[in-house]
Design an enzyme around this catalytic site. Sequence first.
Site, mmCIF file in Angstrom:
data_model
loop_
_atom_site.group_PDB
_atom_site.id
_atom_site.type_symbol
_atom_site.label_atom_id
_atom_site.label_comp_id
_atom_site.label_asym_id
_atom_site.label_seq_id
_atom_site.Cartn_x
_atom_site.Cartn_y
_atom_site.Cartn_z
ATOM 1 N N THR A 25 46.911 40.870 -34.311
ATOM 2 C CA THR A 25 47.816 40.635 -33.174
ATOM 3 C C THR A 25 49.232 41.066 -33.504
ATOM 4 O OG1 THR A 25 46.474 38.839 -32.315
ATOM 5 C CG2 THR A 25 48.793 38.782 -31.727
ATOM 6 N N TYR A 38 45.732 41.249 -24.245
ATOM 7 C CA TYR A 38 46.247 42.234 -25.189
ATOM 8 C C TYR A 38 45.117 42.693 -26.095
ATOM 9 C CZ TYR A 38 46.225 38.812 -29.016
ATOM 10 O OH TYR A 38 45.843 37.896 -29.964
ATOM 11 N N THR A 104 45.215 37.047 -37.591
ATOM 12 C CA THR A 104 45.221 35.673 -38.107
ATOM 13 C C THR A 104 43.816 35.053 -38.163
ATOM 14 O OG1 THR A 104 45.630 34.724 -35.920
ATOM 15 C CG2 THR A 104 47.563 35.244 -37.260
ATOM 16 N N ASP A 105 42.868 35.620 -37.401
ATOM 17 C CA ASP A 105 41.565 34.938 -37.286
ATOM 18 C C ASP A 105 40.821 34.843 -38.616
ATOM 19 O OD1 ASP A 105 42.017 34.511 -34.633
ATOM 20 O OD2 ASP A 105 40.655 36.058 -33.903
ATOM 21 N N LYS A 177 43.443 28.170 -40.572
ATOM 22 C CA LYS A 177 43.937 28.321 -39.199
ATOM 23 C C LYS A 177 43.494 27.088 -38.424
ATOM 24 C CE LYS A 177 44.390 31.464 -35.319
ATOM 25 N NZ LYS A 177 44.118 32.781 -34.711
ATOM 26 N N GLU A 296 26.176 10.959 -51.646
ATOM 27 C CA GLU A 296 25.044 10.593 -50.787
ATOM 28 C C GLU A 296 23.858 11.528 -51.007
ATOM 29 O OE1 GLU A 296 25.964 9.184 -46.561
ATOM 30 O OE2 GLU A 296 27.727 10.370 -47.103
HETATM 31 C C1 SIN Z 1 45.439 37.282 -34.293
HETATM 32 O O1 SIN Z 1 45.785 38.164 -35.037
HETATM 33 O O2 SIN Z 1 46.180 36.298 -34.086
HETATM 34 C C2 SIN Z 1 44.128 37.231 -33.565
HETATM 35 C C3 SIN Z 1 43.390 38.504 -33.597
HETATM 36 C C4 SIN Z 1 43.059 38.950 -34.980
HETATM 37 O O3 SIN Z 1 42.766 38.108 -35.827
HETATM 38 O O4 SIN Z 1 43.109 40.162 -35.213
#
Ligand code: SIN
Length: 340
Positions: A25, A38, A104-105, A177, A296
């Site tokens: 992103t 996007y 970020t994913d 995340k 457990e």
């Molecule tokens: C992001 O970057 O926030 C989401 C999409 C991705 O991980 O490329």
Amino acid sequence: MAKTAPDVLSPEPLPRVIVLATGGTIAGRADPRSAVGYNAGGVTGEQLVASVPGLDRLAALDVEQIANVASQDMSEAIWLALAARIRRIIDWDEADGIVITHGTDTLEETAFFLHLTLPASKPVALTGAMRPSDAPDADGPANLRAAVQAAASPQSQGRGVLVVMGSDIYDPRRIVKTHTTAVQAFESPETGPVGAVDPATIRYFAPAPAARRAPLAIPQTVPLPRVAIVYAYAGMDAAPITHAVQNGARGIVLAGLGNGNAPQVVLTALNRATRQGVAVVRATRVPAGEVNRNVEVDDDASGFVAAGGLNPQKARVLLQLLLSNGVTAPAALQRAFDEV
Ligand code: SIN
């Protein structure tokens, strides 16, 4: 003979930072599919760097485009390319620090893969963004600036892989995340960040660890050993385990209930899998806390490994790397998980 100017008058050379761009992103662009639509990975690393005023005053920058993908498409091949490129930068002293721009994913998985395979001598700062590059509230420029500042800082030497988001610096073992859309999308639930980026300085809250586990060998080829993550839930049966084993999994990570638990029928199937040579790691779907041995579940009798503080996606990365490095015995796997 003409006198040369004394050294003291020459300006300090800027630290050298190489930016490795992979998409995400942070490199995203608006798409007309909707008011908020996007596509990730539309802008190049060169364009990202050029869009941040004053970045060239923090470091002497070089930019390389390793990939330009949304990070849901991050692949083992790109991991190997990144690790090999950074290894070379370190071995040949091509830079003082490295920045990786990333979606970020799956950022936490790439960060952890690199943490496990690289020496800690030079800082490698991963960053991303939650808003695309052309959004009015784009967070990428400030994050990229903070990451360059962290990678260029002498304070970061010896700290290896870091994640920089906002003004926070995180340990790749602990970061996760935790929000789908908020700009503050990352946390280290139990430990918090390890440092902070201030306008003029970088601060770490504890000294860099004195000694670190030796890096695992970077695999030479893909695919890496197949490792499935099986998510536990009330009322589940053993079908996902049977399916994973039939599909050629060499490892299974249980995203377990509570302390890495699962219905008895699932534990029995997992035990059967270990007897067929499949490595089984118990992690948890709970966001905080550790998975401990023999509480457990009888790990000793079943040949299971407890993931400790690693979440399922990170436990999977470690297990893939251990299997590709020839570590398969439950006791040796457990030692490696304990040492991370
Ligand atoms: C992001 O970057 O926030 C989401 C999409 C991705 O991980 O490329």
